[in-house]
Enzyme design. Structure first.
Site: not given
Length: 194
Positions: A67-69
């Protein structure tokens, strides 16, 4: 099938642990660079896929979750603050305003030739923050290594007026979307653990 979380984020680890998932952690070694021509959604989807592929290429039989936020204000991506002064400027710009938190998520199993990518957008409105409130928050040190210079799961919750959308997305792992993708593409149901 072994599950691997391609992240060193303690917040993502903690969220996944809440659902009786047995998993290993292998941090991706990619450089997280946002390209100038990318929209926020394009950036997080690409980075989530790159992180996942980096780890999956060395663990081909495993299901890799990455994931990347990012935090977005007025179409501008707000990265992690360089220092306390930078964090102050970021928090001051968010004061009294609504911003978006966008998380890209990838699920990859190369042995089964499956690559699934999706994203979630949540909206966060901050209270009007006085200089004292910002200063008090900065003293907690919580702003360090956080996109947008705050952590909603800690003292940062005291800065928030309203949230629209998935709270866990703001923390860094949209568990409801992840659950949907695991069921649909990998026949894994988090109600029963994994």
């Amino acid at each position: 099938m072994n599950i691997v979380l391609a992240s060193a984020s303690p917040r993502r680890k903690e969220i996944l642990e809440n659902y009786n998932v047995k998993f290993n952690i292998i941090k991706s070694e990619i450089d997280e660079v946002i390209l100038g021509h990318e929209s926020p959604v394009q950036a997080v989807v690409r980075l989530a896929l790159e992180k996942g592929m980096d780890v999956a290429s060395k663990n081909q039989g495993d299901l890799v979750i990455a994931a990347d936020t990012i935090v977005v204000l007025d179409d501008t991506i707000l990265g992690k603050p360089k220092d306390e002064s930078d964090a102050y400027k970021t928090l001051n710009s968010l004061s009294g305003r609504e911003h978006q938190v966008v998380t890209g998520i990838s699920l990859i199993n190369l042995a089964e030739n499956k690559k699934v990518v999706d994203y979630v957008v949540s909206k966060v409105k901050f209270k009007h923050l006085s200089d004292k409130v910002i200063s008090d928050y900065l003293k907690t040190g919580e702003f360090q290594d956080k996109a947008g210079a705050y952590g909603v799961q800690g003292y940062g919750a005291l800065l928030v007026d309203e949230i629209k959308g998935d709270y866990f997305n703001i923390v860094g792992l949209p568990i409801s979307k992840l659950s949907d993708l695991l069921i649909k593409y990998f026949d894994i149901n988090l109600f029963y653990g994994a």
